[in-house]
Motif scaffolding. Structure first.
Motif, mmCIF file in Angstrom:
data_model
loop_
_atom_site.group_PDB
_atom_site.id
_atom_site.type_symbol
_atom_site.label_atom_id
_atom_site.label_comp_id
_atom_site.label_asym_id
_atom_site.label_seq_id
_atom_site.Cartn_x
_atom_site.Cartn_y
_atom_site.Cartn_z
ATOM 1 N N PHE A 37 -8.941 -16.285 -41.431
ATOM 2 C CA PHE A 37 -8.198 -16.840 -40.337
ATOM 3 C C PHE A 37 -7.334 -17.786 -40.702
ATOM 4 C CE2 PHE A 37 -12.026 -18.969 -40.662
ATOM 5 C CZ PHE A 37 -11.842 -20.361 -40.720
ATOM 6 N N LYS A 38 -6.256 -18.284 -39.613
ATOM 7 C CA LYS A 38 -5.157 -19.294 -40.109
ATOM 8 C C LYS A 38 -5.346 -20.208 -38.781
ATOM 9 C CE LYS A 38 -1.515 -16.554 -38.185
ATOM 10 N NZ LYS A 38 -0.075 -15.928 -38.681
ATOM 11 N N TYR A 39 -4.843 -21.236 -38.872
ATOM 12 C CA TYR A 39 -4.836 -22.301 -38.014
ATOM 13 C C TYR A 39 -3.287 -22.600 -37.337
ATOM 14 C CZ TYR A 39 -9.321 -23.566 -39.182
ATOM 15 O OH TYR A 39 -10.733 -23.934 -39.447
ATOM 16 N N PHE A 40 -3.046 -22.723 -36.252
ATOM 17 C CA PHE A 40 -1.694 -23.111 -35.566
ATOM 18 C C PHE A 40 -1.878 -24.315 -34.677
ATOM 19 C CE2 PHE A 40 -3.743 -20.597 -32.329
ATOM 20 C CZ PHE A 40 -3.485 -21.075 -31.194
ATOM 21 N N CYS A 41 -0.891 -25.070 -34.415
ATOM 22 C CA CYS A 41 -0.670 -26.333 -33.767
ATOM 23 C C CYS A 41 -0.770 -25.713 -32.225
ATOM 24 C CB CYS A 41 0.180 -26.977 -34.089
ATOM 25 S SG CYS A 41 0.388 -28.464 -33.357
ATOM 26 N N MET A 42 -1.374 -26.456 -31.548
ATOM 27 C CA MET A 42 -1.357 -25.880 -29.799
ATOM 28 C C MET A 42 -1.389 -27.246 -28.940
ATOM 29 S SD MET A 42 -4.723 -24.007 -27.843
ATOM 30 C CE MET A 42 -5.508 -25.784 -27.428
ATOM 31 N N GLU A 43 -0.544 -27.248 -28.083
ATOM 32 C CA GLU A 43 -0.211 -28.275 -27.069
ATOM 33 C C GLU A 43 -1.586 -27.985 -26.313
ATOM 34 O OE1 GLU A 43 0.420 -30.842 -24.082
ATOM 35 O OE2 GLU A 43 0.279 -28.791 -23.535
ATOM 36 N N ILE A 44 -2.522 -28.888 -26.119
ATOM 37 C CA ILE A 44 -3.613 -29.267 -25.401
ATOM 38 C C ILE A 44 -3.571 -28.525 -23.840
ATOM 39 C CG2 ILE A 44 -5.869 -30.079 -24.487
ATOM 40 C CD1 ILE A 44 -5.573 -31.773 -27.387
ATOM 41 N N GLU A 69 -0.266 -23.401 -25.334
ATOM 42 C CA GLU A 69 0.659 -23.094 -26.062
ATOM 43 C C GLU A 69 0.716 -23.307 -27.355
ATOM 44 O OE1 GLU A 69 4.323 -23.410 -23.573
ATOM 45 O OE2 GLU A 69 3.852 -22.215 -22.076
ATOM 46 N N LYS A 70 1.516 -22.359 -28.132
ATOM 47 C CA LYS A 70 1.601 -22.711 -29.796
ATOM 48 C C LYS A 70 2.748 -23.439 -29.721
ATOM 49 C CE LYS A 70 -0.178 -18.567 -31.882
ATOM 50 N NZ LYS A 70 0.116 -17.114 -32.636
ATOM 51 N N VAL A 71 3.058 -24.570 -30.634
ATOM 52 C CA VAL A 71 3.978 -25.358 -30.901
ATOM 53 C C VAL A 71 4.151 -25.746 -32.334
ATOM 54 C CG1 VAL A 71 3.598 -26.765 -28.729
ATOM 55 C CG2 VAL A 71 2.776 -27.541 -30.850
ATOM 56 N N HIS A 72 5.331 -26.146 -32.866
ATOM 57 C CA HIS A 72 5.664 -26.238 -34.316
ATOM 58 C C HIS A 72 4.485 -27.115 -34.911
ATOM 59 C CE1 HIS A 72 7.659 -27.261 -38.100
ATOM 60 N NE2 HIS A 72 8.383 -26.003 -37.799
ATOM 61 N N LYS A 131 -5.673 -25.195 -33.794
ATOM 62 C CA LYS A 131 -6.448 -24.022 -33.093
ATOM 63 C C LYS A 131 -6.645 -22.918 -34.077
ATOM 64 C CE LYS A 131 -8.448 -21.888 -29.646
ATOM 65 N NZ LYS A 131 -9.464 -22.442 -28.741
ATOM 66 N N LYS A 132 -7.698 -22.088 -34.034
ATOM 67 C CA LYS A 132 -8.273 -21.082 -35.190
ATOM 68 C C LYS A 132 -7.627 -19.626 -34.520
ATOM 69 C CE LYS A 132 -12.359 -20.084 -36.042
ATOM 70 N NZ LYS A 132 -13.680 -20.031 -36.533
ATOM 71 N N GLU A 133 -7.103 -18.756 -35.351
ATOM 72 C CA GLU A 133 -6.936 -17.462 -34.999
ATOM 73 C C GLU A 133 -6.986 -16.612 -36.088
ATOM 74 O OE1 GLU A 133 -2.946 -16.516 -33.572
ATOM 75 O OE2 GLU A 133 -1.880 -17.289 -35.591
ATOM 76 N N THR A 134 -7.694 -15.384 -35.557
ATOM 77 C CA THR A 134 -8.065 -14.640 -36.785
ATOM 78 C C THR A 134 -6.638 -13.893 -37.459
ATOM 79 O OG1 THR A 134 -10.082 -13.735 -35.504
ATOM 80 C CG2 THR A 134 -9.142 -12.309 -37.276
#
Length: 355
Positions: free
Chosen positions: A224-231, A235-238, A206-209
């Motif tokens: 922007f950067k990307y984080f791993c999200m539980e669909i 929620e953000k996960v590792h 998922k992209k976030e600014t």
């Protein structure tokens, strides 16, 4: 013969080997086989195996470690530790102002004299030895000191909390949160799965600014950067839960591409005559900044009052001589010398040659 078959791990392993049992069966009497069975049953009945409870987590956040042991005990009360296990704990992120565990270990050496000086230390991690305690001086960043070849067990190593140091080795943490288990997530997000049990993946990038737009209008750029999200939970996960090969490679995007409000653009004034009489002029145009260029638009687009484009020349309109203060006299009596600086300046205060 009977003793070697009934005692030790080696004997127990061989007894259940089918080929070995078949060979022995051909040469043994039924009474001997029964006796071996009874002896082995006696040995096992006198042993009990149990795992201890997990120890307290070594840290409260940011990744820690817990351990437990397996003990084999005889009814006599004598016990022997036969196995050890470790698992990760407290993997949630620490508050922003929280000092990392590795930094805490470095800060413990703030009162240690190094090369005749005291320093405040923060951690720096070596790629070649991620489980050594390397510290960098806050006031002198070029000063790096290795205080120990081993950080404390459970210290984060690598790029994330799913790699922890254990006895000086940077260990992968399985998706079951146990070290050295080798259990991994499949593409469906199932721990130890075979990637065949899901219709769709559970995790996604998922992209976030990350930064503000570089321009308020007319087109800018932001990071922007990307984080791993539980669909399912959003929620953000590792990041180890997401496939690194599917992580997008673009980290910039255009922003605020709408036109900026029109504005007045003025040129430099023309020169007045030598005696500062007559008129001077300048170009005044209404312009609009677009994403890649600046264009001229109708004057009605500029909402504020139009600046002057013509002006009567006055002595203040021309370049003029400016004199500085006199220096001290070069002599206290008799004939001496004083100096001062005299320069030609234009209306903007810069040096000119048209005075």
């Amino acid at each position: 013969f009977l003793g070697s078959a009934a005692t030790g791990e080696e004997g127990r392993g061989k007894f259940i080997d089918g080929q070995w049992l078949l060979e022995i069966w051909k040469t043994m009497k039924p009474s001997e086989i029964v006796l071996i069975y009874l002896l082995l049953t006696l040995v096992h009945s006198n042993l009990s195996t149990e795992w201890s409870s997990w120890s307290a987590c070594s840290h409260s956040c940011g990744g820690g470690i817990q351990g437990r042991t397996e003990r084999v005990c005889e009814h006599s009360g004598e016990c022997e530790i036969t196995k050890q296990a470790w698992r990760a704990c407290a993997l949630h992120l620490c508050p922003p102002a929280f000092v990392s565990w590795r930094d805490e270990q470095c800060a413990g050496y703030n009162d240690t004299l190094v090369s005749g000086e005291y320093h405040k230390w923060v951690s720096t991690m070596s790629r070649d030895a991620p489980c050594s305690l390397d510290c960098r001086s806050v006031d002198q960043p070029g000063v790096v000191q290795r205080f120990s070849d081993l950080v404390q067990d459970g210290t984060v190593c690598g790029e994330g909390a799913l790699k922890l140091c254990l006895a000086g080795v940077c260990e992968e943490v399985g998706c079951d949160l146990e070290l050295r288990s080798g259990v991994m997530l499949d593409r469906c997000g199932i721990c130890g799965g075979n990637a065949l049990t899901c219709a769709e993946e559970r995790y996604t990038w998922k992209k976030e600014t990350h930064t503000k737009c570089s321009a308020s209008c007319g087109g800018g750029r932001r990071v922007f950067k990307y984080f791993c999200m539980e669909i399912n939970s959003n929620e953000k996960v590792h990041f180890d839960f997401c496939d690194a090969n599917e992580r997008p490679g673009t980290f910039f995007e255009n922003c605020n591409s709408f036109p900026c409000p029109a504005r007045w653009q003025v040129s430099e004034w023309t020169k007045c005559t030598i005696n500062c009489t007559g008129r001077r002029t300048r170009a005044v145009t209404c312009q609009m900044d677009l994403e890649t260029e600046t264009i001229k638009v109708d004057e009605e687009e500029c909402r504020i009052e139009k600046p002057q484009s013509e002006q009567i020349c006055t002595p203040q309109s021309c370049d003029s001589w400016e004199a500085g203060l006199w220096s001290m006299c070069s002599s206290s009596c008799g004939i001496g010398l004083q100096e001062r600086t005299v320069v030609c300046l234009n209306m903007s205060g810069y040096s000119s040659t048209t005075c």
